[in-house]
Design a protein around this motif. Structure first.
Motif, PDB file in Angstrom:
ATOM      1  N   GLU A  35      25.125   0.338 -54.826  1.00 53.79           N
ATOM      2  CA  GLU A  35      26.441  -1.071 -54.163  1.00 53.79           C
ATOM      3  C   GLU A  35      27.216  -1.233 -56.010  1.00 53.79           C
ATOM      4  O   GLU A  35      26.855  -2.331 -56.237  1.00 53.79           O
ATOM      5  N   GLU A  36      27.849  -0.747 -55.753  1.00 54.37           N
ATOM      6  CA  GLU A  36      28.936  -1.452 -56.568  1.00 54.37           C
ATOM      7  C   GLU A  36      30.985  -2.606 -56.489  1.00 54.37           C
ATOM      8  O   GLU A  36      30.876  -2.484 -54.866  1.00 54.37           O
ATOM      9  N   THR A  37      30.659  -3.801 -56.737  1.00 53.36           N
ATOM     10  CA  THR A  37      31.997  -4.111 -56.570  1.00 53.36           C
ATOM     11  C   THR A  37      33.548  -3.081 -56.187  1.00 53.36           C
ATOM     12  O   THR A  37      33.418  -2.149 -57.092  1.00 53.36           O
ATOM     13  N   HIS A  38      34.566  -3.926 -55.438  1.00 55.64           N
ATOM     14  CA  HIS A  38      36.077  -3.438 -55.603  1.00 55.64           C
ATOM     15  C   HIS A  38      36.354  -2.914 -57.282  1.00 55.64           C
ATOM     16  O   HIS A  38      37.035  -1.598 -57.644  1.00 55.64           O
ATOM     17  N   LYS A  39      35.144  -3.998 -58.441  1.00 62.56           N
ATOM     18  CA  LYS A  39      36.703  -3.113 -59.346  1.00 62.56           C
ATOM     19  C   LYS A  39      35.029  -1.985 -60.316  1.00 62.56           C
ATOM     20  O   LYS A  39      35.576  -2.215 -61.640  1.00 62.56           O
ATOM     21  N   ARG A  99      34.888 -11.977 -51.401  1.00 63.00           N
ATOM     22  CA  ARG A  99      35.459 -11.283 -52.691  1.00 63.00           C
ATOM     23  C   ARG A  99      35.361 -10.845 -53.403  1.00 63.00           C
ATOM     24  O   ARG A  99      36.294  -9.584 -54.487  1.00 63.00           O
ATOM     25  N   GLU A 100      34.320 -11.556 -53.916  1.00 57.24           N
ATOM     26  CA  GLU A 100      33.674 -10.626 -55.074  1.00 57.24           C
ATOM     27  C   GLU A 100      33.608  -9.377 -55.575  1.00 57.24           C
ATOM     28  O   GLU A 100      34.080  -8.300 -56.152  1.00 57.24           O
ATOM     29  N   ARG A 101      32.723  -8.946 -54.209  1.00 48.63           N
ATOM     30  CA  ARG A 101      32.448  -7.851 -54.040  1.00 48.63           C
ATOM     31  C   ARG A 101      32.932  -6.529 -52.802  1.00 48.63           C
ATOM     32  O   ARG A 101      33.237  -5.350 -53.556  1.00 48.63           O
ATOM     33  N   ALA A 102      33.934  -6.824 -52.111  1.00 42.79           N
ATOM     34  CA  ALA A 102      34.905  -6.175 -51.491  1.00 42.79           C
ATOM     35  C   ALA A 102      36.020  -6.387 -51.640  1.00 42.79           C
ATOM     36  O   ALA A 102      37.042  -5.828 -51.276  1.00 42.79           O
ATOM     37  N   GLY A 103      36.953  -7.103 -52.656  1.00 39.58           N
ATOM     38  CA  GLY A 103      38.148  -7.483 -52.587  1.00 39.58           C
ATOM     39  C   GLY A 103      38.467  -8.329 -52.510  1.00 39.58           C
ATOM     40  O   GLY A 103      40.323  -7.902 -52.380  1.00 39.58           O
ATOM     41  N   TYR A 104      38.525  -9.002 -51.524  1.00 38.69           N
ATOM     42  CA  TYR A 104      39.410  -9.827 -50.454  1.00 38.69           C
ATOM     43  C   TYR A 104      40.050 -10.692 -51.140  1.00 38.69           C
ATOM     44  O   TYR A 104      39.666 -11.707 -52.518  1.00 38.69           O
ATOM     45  N   SER A 105      41.082 -11.368 -50.737  1.00 39.90           N
ATOM     46  CA  SER A 105      41.946 -12.580 -51.083  1.00 39.90           C
ATOM     47  C   SER A 105      41.063 -13.574 -50.889  1.00 39.90           C
ATOM     48  O   SER A 105      40.253 -13.536 -49.885  1.00 39.90           O
ATOM     49  N   LYS A 106      41.765 -14.835 -51.176  1.00 38.56           N
ATOM     50  CA  LYS A 106      40.902 -15.895 -50.616  1.00 38.56           C
ATOM     51  C   LYS A 106      41.520 -16.323 -49.416  1.00 38.56           C
ATOM     52  O   LYS A 106      40.264 -15.702 -48.889  1.00 38.56           O
ATOM     53  N   ALA A 107      42.705 -16.396 -49.312  1.00 39.85           N
ATOM     54  CA  ALA A 107      42.509 -16.129 -47.528  1.00 39.85           C
ATOM     55  C   ALA A 107      41.975 -15.359 -47.239  1.00 39.85           C
ATOM     56  O   ALA A 107      41.445 -15.936 -45.696  1.00 39.85           O
TER      57      ALA A 107
END
Lengths: 296, 299
Positions: A35-39, A99-107
């Motif tokens: 598994e990788e982060t969105h980055k 946020r870190e893994r799936a790339g969600y915004s804070k909100a």
């Protein structure tokens, strides 16, 4: 006084395993999915569950079903409430993971965690109410009281949504367990680690072992075995493709298994109101009608 | 009664080595045709058992029918025996008439064995007369632990005599014998006194049958065979409820005693729920789909 960071220290990474029967075993297959982060950064090697892991999870779920269904609705409600409490207490970790893994915004991360907590509470509230709403006292032409009561179907497989790593999972099991069913959840998307993080919430929520089991892997690998397994009473499917609908339908027909394909909300927004409903409890209950003599 | 029995000097058991050796059998994996063959062999070796205070003639009848035909599918063997309490023997005799299925009964005041020898012998004689052709006796564990080995020998020998033509299985209740050395010694005494089978447990005491304890008993049988040429049977009982575990026991028997013991005449499982698990595995082999116990009758 703050101490200087030890630059020689090695980070300790978490091993993400499956969640079966209240324990965290590795997959029997020894296989994994990176598994990788969105980055594109490495997160972890995640267990790639096999048909044998599914078999073991069904054994755990079957063993748990009688006791879970026999609990009072109020107690099931309390346990869902406890899950919500535990998630609330660890919300920052989940927001960070989203946020870190799936790339969600804070909100967006905050909104998903909020919705997951609220959904657990919301279905927990239905535990001692859906029987009143969907059950009935039937007028009959004989001296009997006649009641119709919904009861749990049994052991279910639930194929969790492919989006919303946290909220999707909660949505895939909450309407099922509230009536007394036990479930094996199959998680197949790019951020499976969050599902196993959530298993730790389940593990400390007074939830009896085996009521919810979580397998990470690929849907298509285990689909035939889910459909054909004779000890599975029903399959709840979220985000089904046309091919999956056909394949599950064919396999499930052989064992006269109940299958329900849940609608994906508009725009895949699992926080929407349309993604929760007391009617989502109904596909996996059995209605029992009892005749009781009036006594004259 | 013989008082001249010389208590044998048996080799002491290396517990670590026995546990390790038994654990090795858990790494074996038997697949496909060999597995199917093994599963059918397991069925033929099961002493299908009901030993509950709540046993009724109806339950024993149902169990006997399951023993005759474990499931609808054709081509499966019958079980080795049906094992019941003495009062249920006439029911089993009636139900199993015309079959090769043996009728085993637990006599000698099972499971505690706490009665005088005379009463225990009387129960054995009555049970054999009622139609049982296999008697499962319990030894007096208290006497064994008190060091009264000659008494154990005498009791087993007297029971063997009372059995007549019926086979005698001697239950050591290994869960109460405390050490592997005691298991080894009790096995040897039972064999010397004429046991046709030695058996681990009543199923009422924990720990029940375990692989290391069974291995110690199998090695006693092997050494006795190498010394005398006489074969003795083995029956682990209690706690063996999965087909996978049963197949591991078969691997242990094969590698400790050889193929000659892979036969219901020389090896049995004392079990009840094991049969349904074996049937589910056979269905899995046949259909490729996992089966459910709910499709099978209760055992």
């Amino acid at each position: 006084m703050a101490k200087a960071k030890n630059t020689n220290r090695l980070d300790v990474y978490k091993t993400f395993k499956l969640y079966i029967g209240g324990a965290f075993p590795r997959t029997e297959s020894g296989r994994y999915i990176t598994e990788e982060t969105h980055k594109g950064a490495f997160v972890a090697n995640i267990c790639r569950a096999s048909r044998k892991d599914f078999r073991d999870a069904v054994v755990a779920a079957r063993s748990a079903h009688g006791g879970w269904a026999a609990r009072t609705p109020f107690n099931r409600s309390q346990i869902l409430h406890r899950m919500a409490e535990m998630l609330e207490s660890r919300r920052h970790g989940f927001e960070h993971a989203l946020r870190e893994r799936a790339g969600y915004s804070k909100a967006d991360a905050g909104a998903e965690v909020d919705a997951a907590i609220d959904r657990l509470l919301w279905y927990g509230g239905w535990a001692d109410k859906f029987v009143q709403v969907f059950g009935a006292t039937n007028p009959v032409a004989s001296p009997h009281f006649n009641f119709t009561i919904p009861e749990s179907t049994g052991v279910l497989a639930t194929l969790a949504p492919k989006d919303a790593p946290l909220l999707g999972l909660v949505t895939s099991f909450a309407p099922l367990i509230v009536s007394g069913n036990t479930v094996v959840a199959i998680v197949d998307h790019d951020h499976r680690s969050i599902a196993i993080d959530f298993a730790e919430i389940l593990h400390c929520s007074d939830l009896p072992a085996g009521v919810i089991n979580i397998l990470t892997g690929y849907r298509d690998e285990v689909l035939d075995h889910i459909g054909g397994h004779r000890d599975v009473d029903g399959i709840a499917v979220f985000d089904a493709t046309a091919e999956e609908r056909k394949s599950i339908g064919i396999e499930a027909a052989d064992t006269v298994k109940r299958v329900h394909f849940y609608d994906t909300p508009k725009g895949g927004d699992w926080t929407a109101d349309e993604a929760q409903s007391p009617y989502w409890i109904l596909p996996f209950v059995e209605f029992k009608t009892a005749w009781h003599p009036m006594g004259y | 009664m013989a008082n001249s029995y010389d208590v044998p000097r048996v080799p002491s058991v290396d517990k670590i080595a026995a546990d390790e050796r038994a654990a090795k059998f858990k790494t074996r994996s038997i697949k496909k045709e060999a597995k199917l063959k093994g599963l059918k062999l397991v069925i033929s070796m099961i002493d299908l058992t009901t030993l509950e205070g709540q046993d009724t003639p109806g339950k024993v009848r149902m169990l006997c029918r399951k023993a005759r035909r474990p499931m609808l599918q054709e081509g499966l063997p019958t079980v080795g025996a049906v094992c019941v309490y003495p009062p249920m023997v006439p029911v089993a005799v009636e139900e199993l008439k015309g079959t090769d299925i043996n009728i085993a009964a637990v006599a000698t005041y099972f499971p505690s064995g706490q009665a005088g020898l005379g009463e225990r012998i009387d129960e054995v004689k009555r049970t054999v007369e009622a139609g049982a052709n296999e008697i499962d006796m319990v030894i007096s564990r208290g006497a064994f632990l008190a060091g009264e080995y000659t008494r154990i020998y005498d009791e087993v020998a007297a029971t063997k005599e009372a059995c007549g033509d019926a086979h005698l299985k001697v239950i050591l209740e290994t869960g109460e014998l405390q050490t592997y050395d005691n298991v080894r010694l009790a096995s040897q005494i039972a064999i010397d006194a004429g046991a046709d089978f030695i058996k681990t447990s009543t199923g009422k005491v924990s720990p029940k049958a375990t692989m290391p304890v069974t291995l110690v008993m199998l090695e006693t049988i092997r050494d006795h065979f190498l010394k005398t040429g006489q074969m003795v049977g083995m029956k682990p009982a209690g706690g063996i409820s999965s087909a996978k575990l049963a197949l591991r026991y078969l691997a242990m028997v094969k590698e400790t005693l050889g193929d000659a013991w892979l036969d219901p005449d020389w090896f049995r499982f004392g079990a009840s729920s094991l049969l349904n698990d074996v049937l589910m595995q056979i269905e899995k082999q046949r259909t490729g789909r996992y089966h459910s116990e709910r499709y099978l009758s209760i055992s």
